[in-house]
Design a protein around this motif. Structure first.
Motif, short mmCIF file in Angstrom:
data_model
loop_
_atom_site.label_atom_id
_atom_site.label_comp_id
_atom_site.label_asym_id
_atom_site.label_seq_id
_atom_site.Cartn_x
_atom_site.Cartn_y
_atom_site.Cartn_z
N ASN A 111 0.80 -1.22 0.00
CA ASN A 111 0.00 0.00 0.00
C ASN A 111 0.84 1.27 0.00
O ASN A 111 0.44 2.28 0.57
N LEU A 112 1.99 1.21 -0.62
CA LEU A 112 2.83 2.41 -0.65
C LEU A 112 2.17 3.50 -1.49
O LEU A 112 1.59 3.22 -2.55
N SER A 113 2.28 4.72 -1.03
CA SER A 113 1.79 5.84 -1.84
C SER A 113 2.82 6.06 -2.96
O SER A 113 3.96 5.61 -2.85
N PRO A 114 2.42 6.77 -4.02
CA PRO A 114 3.40 7.03 -5.10
C PRO A 114 4.68 7.67 -4.57
O PRO A 114 5.78 7.29 -4.99
N TRP A 115 4.56 8.59 -3.64
CA TRP A 115 5.76 9.23 -3.12
C TRP A 115 6.63 8.25 -2.33
O TRP A 115 7.86 8.27 -2.41
N GLU A 127 1.75 11.86 -7.01
CA GLU A 127 0.43 11.26 -7.26
C GLU A 127 -0.07 11.59 -8.66
O GLU A 127 -0.48 10.71 -9.41
N ILE A 128 -0.04 12.86 -9.01
CA ILE A 128 -0.68 13.25 -10.28
C ILE A 128 0.14 12.81 -11.49
O ILE A 128 -0.40 12.67 -12.57
N LEU A 129 1.43 12.57 -11.31
CA LEU A 129 2.26 12.18 -12.46
C LEU A 129 2.02 10.74 -12.91
O LEU A 129 2.41 10.37 -14.02
N LYS A 130 1.39 9.94 -12.05
CA LYS A 130 1.11 8.52 -12.39
C LYS A 130 2.39 7.80 -12.82
O LYS A 130 2.55 7.42 -13.98
N LEU A 131 3.29 7.68 -11.86
CA LEU A 131 4.64 7.21 -12.20
C LEU A 131 4.98 5.83 -11.67
O LEU A 131 6.10 5.36 -11.80
#
Lengths: 306, 334
Positions: free
Chosen positions: B58-62, B250-254
């Motif tokens: 469950n890691l966040s994108p960051w 988050e918004i970069l969808k990386l």
């Protein structure tokens, strides 16, 4: 690589509401363009100030000179429509791939939603996205011609720009026409489409590799500014690469470099003249000579199946 | 940097590190006292594994970005050591200098001859500085191309390991044509007649990553990222400072899942529970298995077919709307 897209900045008011003290070491690009706009809109719209030499110029005179400063030869940015008019034979251009429009695959939303910015920009410019590609003639020689338009999100490359260039190159290959592209995209890859924009670099380069294999000719014309993802892909891959004078051309934006090396960058850095000196341009060509110079290349390098 | 450094770990790893410490204590206690604690240790190991799974699933994108940059995350040099047999490093771009930030060489991977090209971030401070922390100069990309063309000439498949914050933005890099050489790599990699398998093992930083990233197969390790711009850079452009890097991530969808969803990558290579840095050997096994599987598939194709397949793969990349005779269709890779 994408550090100069003024359009992706919040509006000046929004920024001020956010926090007036936030302006870091980065240059307030928007403030700067606003100032430029103000300077350009001087009394009765007849006078403008040159971005190159700061001299006061009589607008009709500048327009007559193809939007080049008569004092210092600074080349102002021009629209895709003007560029087509300047380079192609009259009424020879037929735009292709007009059925392609951008989407918002990331649902990209910062202070403003990408979707809204697209709609606004489309209304303001009458363009669907940041480049125009089609067929036309230059001194009666048929070509596939493309040009980016810096009014549309700094001429940045997202999926539509990548796809249009890709199809344009394929069209040139199939018709055995030379491919000519005039770049002038400030930000390079379009941040709002994320990784999909980055992949357009590989996609357009692959198309050009294929054109090259088929013996096709690609003439790349670099204009102010050609940076980042545009230059690090299709724009650098011409059989012939030429540039207008005094254009900003490079990989990383000057601000990013300044931040990284914590020092000032040399005068004239990343200009056309700098690139010519370091061996990356075949030639610098004045705007008024662009059409005839391209035509001479077209006559010199005739399609020769590999 | 509150996010970093709980014994070389990250904030969100704290519960795992705590359990790992306890296990370690029990082990050494049981060893010195000869008391059998295997039951307790077993239980704790179980709990620790659950924790690892729960946290890293469950890691966040960051947090993924932080994991990709983890100070103990295995680097190209580790994978080379753990995956390859008889690897011989080759240096230099035959033109300007040897850029240590890209490692190139030839060896065997599970019996297959391969050429490896990977970003090098450096292990110690001196090496990190020499490698500009994995940010390559034009000569690095030229070195990569020279070795890849050597591989091409002798029909040897190419494996690339991507791990860079981005191509170096500096005066010398611009003077020597950073953009031009990256563009050239994109064009040349498109037409190499050998299998190319590219894997993002840590940071996939924009054009600097793509410069060795045009492949028949594109893989990403589970907790790596690949982006058009760093979260910090994105934040600086949108919000005029780097404070919004988490939101930008988050918004970069990386993340690897995002890229799989966009059809940019072909496979996510699983990492051991708790990330590749917990068990580099298993991480390397996992990567080796994935690469070999793709390699065996690709080796069946002719040079011509490999080039065509790469072309078709790139052709599909992009998401846009196409209007055809009044019909709207959503084209592209999604």
């Amino acid at each position: 690589m994408n550090d100069t897209p003024q359009d992706s900045l919040p509006s000046p008011t929004a920024k001020r509401q956010l926090d007036p003290a936030l302006d870091s070491g980065l240059e307030p690009l928007e403030a700067r363009t606003d100032a430029v706009k103000k300077r350009r809109d001087m009394p009765a719209n007849l006078w403008m100030q040159c971005d190159g030499c700061s001299k006061l110029l009589y607008k009709p005179r500048v327009e007559e000179k193809l939007n080049v400063c008569p004092e210092c030869n600074y080349h102002f940015e021009i629209s895709s429509a003007k560029r087509i008019q300047m380079i192609l034979d009259p009424a020879s251009f037929e735009e292709r791939f007009t059925n392609l429009s951008p989407l918002d695959p990331l649902g990209f939303r910062a202070l403003k939603a990408y979707k809204d910015r697209l709609v606004e920009t489309q209304h303001r410019t009458g363009l669907k996205d940041a480049c125009v590609v089609g067929t036309g003639k230059i001194e009666r020689i048929p070509v596939v011609f493309g040009v980016s338009d810096s009014r549309f999100l700094r001429g940045s490359m997202g999926s539509v720009v990548g796809e249009k260039i890709f199809r344009g190159v394929e069209l040139a290959r199939d018709l055995k026409y030379p491919f000519i592209f005039v770049s002038g995209s400030g930000g390079g890859a379009r941040m709002d489409e994320g990784i999909l924009s980055l992949m357009q670099m590989a996609k357009t380069s692959a198309a050009l590799a294929d054109l090259d294999r088929h013996g096709g000719l690609f003439i790349s014309v670099l204009t102010n500014p050609t940076m980042g993802g545009a230059l690090a892909s299709f724009a650098a891959l011409g059989d012939v690469v030429i540039a207008e004078p005094k254009a900003l051309i490079g990989f990383a934006g000057p601000n990013v470099i300044r931040e990284t090396i914590k020092a000032d960058i040399p005068a004239g850095f990343q200009t056309s003249e700098f690139l010519l000196e370091h061996g990356f341009l075949d030639r610098i060509v004045n705007r008024e000579d662009l059409r005839s110079t391209i035509a001479s290349f077209l006559r010199m390098f005739v399609f020769r199946p590999a | 940097m509150a996010q970093q450094n709980i014994r070389g770990g990250l904030d969100f790893e704290a519960p795992i590190l705590e359990l790992e410490n306890k296990i370690e204590e029990l082990r050494s206690f049981s060893q010195t006292t000869q008391v059998d604690l295997s039951d307790q240790i077993e239980k704790l190991l179980e709990r620790c594994n659950e924790k690892k799974r729960a946290i890293f699933a469950n890691l966040s994108p960051w947090q993924k970005v932080l994991t990709a940059r983890h100070p103990r995350r295995p680097l190209s040099s580790d994978y080379l050591q753990l995956m390859m047999d008889d690897f011989v490093e080759l240096f230099g771009d035959r033109s300007f200098r040897d850029d240590p930030s890209i490692v190139t060489g030839f060896g065997r991977l599970g019996g297959h001859k391969v050429c490896v090209v990977g970003h090098r971030k450096g292990k110690d401070t001196a090496e990190k500085l020499a490698c500009y922390f994995g940010c390559s100069h034009p000569e690095g990309y030229r070195k990569a191309l020279v070795k890849m063309q050597l591989a091409d000439k002798f029909g040897i498949p190419i494996i690339t390991l991507i791990n860079t914050p981005g191509a170096y933005p500096g005066v010398g890099a611009e003077e020597r044509g950073q953009a031009f050489i990256i563009a050239k790599n994109l064009m040349e990699m498109a037409r190499l007649r050998v299998p190319i398998i590219c894997t993002v093992i840590g940071e996939g930083g924009s054009g600097g990553a793509l410069g060795i990233g045009v492949g028949n197969r594109n893989l990403m390790l589970e907790h790596s990222y690949y982006s058009v711009i760093s979260p910090e850079g994105c934040s600086a452009i949108l919000w005029k400072n780097t404070e919004f890097k988490e939101r930008a991530a988050e918004i970069l969808k990386l993340t690897a899942e995002d890229l799989l969803g966009f059809g940019i990558i072909d496979e996510i290579v699983p990492e051991p529970p708790g990330g590749a840095h917990r068990e580099p050997v298993r991480a390397a096994q996992s990567l080796k298995e994935a690469i070999l599987r793709h390699l065996r598939e690709l080796e069946k194709l002719s040079g011509e077919d490999l080039v065509k397949a790469r072309y078709q793969k790139l052709k599909r990349m992009g998401v846009y709307e196409e209007e055809t005779a009044g019909l709207l269709s959503l084209a592209g890779s999604a």
